[in-house]
Design a protein around this motif. Structure first.
Motif, PDB file in Angstrom:
ATOM      1  N   PHE A 187      -9.028   0.798   9.302  1.00  0.00           N
ATOM      2  CA  PHE A 187      -8.011   0.416   8.316  1.00  0.00           C
ATOM      3  C   PHE A 187      -8.372  -0.921   7.666  1.00  0.00           C
ATOM      4  N   CYS A 250       2.744   2.007   4.412  1.00  0.00           N
ATOM      5  CA  CYS A 250       1.656   1.062   4.701  1.00  0.00           C
ATOM      6  C   CYS A 250       2.075  -0.330   4.241  1.00  0.00           C
ATOM      7  N   VAL A 252       0.258  -2.680   3.317  1.00  0.00           N
ATOM      8  CA  VAL A 252      -0.622  -3.211   2.272  1.00  0.00           C
ATOM      9  C   VAL A 252      -0.338  -2.533   0.938  1.00  0.00           C
ATOM     10  N   CYS A 253      -0.294  -1.190   0.912  1.00  0.00           N
ATOM     11  CA  CYS A 253      -0.224  -0.488  -0.376  1.00  0.00           C
ATOM     12  C   CYS A 253       1.040   0.361  -0.526  1.00  0.00           C
ATOM     13  N   CYS A 270      -4.229   5.193   6.515  1.00  0.00           N
ATOM     14  CA  CYS A 270      -3.485   5.121   5.265  1.00  0.00           C
ATOM     15  C   CYS A 270      -4.324   5.742   4.163  1.00  0.00           C
ATOM     16  N   GLY A 272      -3.904   5.677   1.077  1.00  0.00           N
ATOM     17  CA  GLY A 272      -4.035   4.784  -0.075  1.00  0.00           C
ATOM     18  C   GLY A 272      -5.140   3.759   0.129  1.00  0.00           C
ATOM     19  N   CYS A 273      -5.147   3.110   1.282  1.00  0.00           N
ATOM     20  CA  CYS A 273      -6.150   2.078   1.579  1.00  0.00           C
ATOM     21  C   CYS A 273      -7.490   2.678   2.003  1.00  0.00           C
TER      22      CYS A 273
HETATM   23 ZN   LIG Z   1      -2.353   1.381   2.562  1.00  0.00          ZN
END
Ligand SMILES: [Zn+2]
Length: 284
Positions: A187, A250, A252-253, A270, A272-273
Motif C-alpha cells: 500500500f 481509504c 489517502v484517496c 486500495c 485507487g492507490c
Molecule cells: Zn487509496
C-alpha cells in the motif's frame, strides 16, 4: 499475527523488564511451551526441557537479539530461541499474579515477564550457546529491518510470476514480513499486491524497498509502549492503513478498500492507490 515489528517490541520489552536483574524463579504453567525445535506443535515438547530452563535461575540475562520473527537470548549457561506463532506476546505482572493463557514466566526482583499465548503455536527452545546465532538465522534470509534490501537487491531476490505480496512473506528470501506488513508495504509503495514480481519496474522496487523499511520502523515506534500489547486479531486497536479495512474508505484517496485472497491469505488493498498492472514484463 506477530511479525518483525511485534517481535522487536517484545525484544525491547524483555530487555527493559529484565536488564541487570538476576532471574529468581521460572514458572512453567504449560510444559509444552518448551519444544525440541522452533515448532508450532505443542506435541513437539522437549523432554526435560523445563529442567533445562531452570538453569537460568540466578543469572543475569544478556540483551536479547532478534532475527526476522525469532528471538534469541543468553541467560547464564542457557541459549534460548523463541518464536511467537500466531498469538504469543509478553506481559509484565507483579509476582503472584498469573495472566490467562500464560505458558512461561520469568521472575526477576519486582516482576514476572509472562509469555502468553492463546493458540499455543509459539514456543521456546533451549540451544547450546555457540549454536544460538546459527539457529536464530537458520532457513531465513536477511533481517528486513537490520539488513534491509535496497531496490536493486529486491529486484534480484524476488523474481518470477509470484504475486509480490506473497513473495515478500517468504522468510527464506527476507525475514520478518508476514500477512499484515507485506500488504501495508505494498500500500505504501502504491503497488497492487497481486502484481507478479516479474512485472515490477526498477522504480517500483525502489519504492517498495523504502516502503518496507518505513513500515517496519514506524510500526516498532508506534507499538513500543511500556504496557501490554493487544494484537488487532485479539481485539486490540487497528493502526494499519488497509489491513482489516475492507469496505472502509481509504485514508489517502477515499476509494473503498478491498480484500482478496493471495497465496491462501486474505489480502487488503486500495484499488485507487494500488491500480492493477498489465502483465507486461518489467522494463527499465
Ligand atoms: Zn487509496
Amino acid at each position: 499475527m506477530p511479525e518483525l515489528p511485534e517481535v522487536e517490541v517484545a525484544r525491547r520489552q524483555l530487555a527493559r523488564w529484565t536488564a541487570d536483574r538476576p532471574i529468581v524463579r521460572i514458572h512453567v504453567p504449560d510444559a509444552a511451551v518448551v519444544r525440541r525445535s522452533l515448532s508450532s506443535k505443542p506435541s513437539d515438547v522437549l523432554a526435560g526441557g523445563v529442567d533445562r530452563l531452570r538453569e537460568v535461575v540466578g543469572h543475569v540475562p544478556s540483551e536479547p537479539v532478534r532475527h526476522g520473527k525469532r528471538l534469541g537470548w543468553v541467560v547464564g549457561p542457557v541459549g534460548l530461541l523463541a518464536h511467537f506463532g500466531m498469538t504469543a506476546h509478553l506481559v509484565r505482572r507483579p509476582p503472584g499474579e498469573t495472566p490467562d493463557q500464560a505458558r512461561l514466566g520469568i521472575e526477576v526482583a519486582d516482576a514476572v515477564v509472562w509469555f502468553v499465548d492463546g493458540r499455543r503455536f509459539g514456543c521456546v527452545t533451549p540451544v547450546p550457546i555457540p549454536d544460538l546465532e546459527d539457529r536464530l538465522r537458520e532457513g531465513c534470509g536477511p533481517d528486513a529491518l537490520l539488513e534491509p534490501l535496497d531496490g536493486a537487491a529486491m529486484r534480484t531476490t524476488f523474481r518470477g510470476k509470484k504475486a509480490v505480496k506473497v513473495a515478500l512473506m517468504d522468510q527464506v528470501k527476507l525475514a520478518g514480513l508476514g500477512n499484515i506488513h507485506a500488504a501495508e508495504a505494498c500500500f505504501r509503495a502504491r503497488i497492487d499486491p497481486a502484481t507478479p514480481c516479474a512485472s515490477l519496474r526498477v522504480d517500483d522496487w525502489e519504492r517498495l524497498a523504502d516502503a518496507v523499511l518505513v513500515q517496519l520502523r514506524e510500526t516498532v515506534v508506534a507499538e513500543d509502549v511500556d504496557e501490554d500489547m493487544v494484537y488487532v486479531n485479539l481485539g486490540g486497536p487497528n493502526p494499519f492503513s488497509v489491513y482489516r479495512r475492507e469496505g472502509e474508505a481509504c485514508g489517502v484517496c477515499g476509494s473503498v478498500v478491498r480484500a482478496t485472497e493471495l497465496g491462501g491469505r486474505t489480502t487488503y488493498w486500495c484499488p485507487g492507490c494500488q491500480p492493477a498492472r498489465d502483465a507486461e514484463p518489467g522494463v527499465g
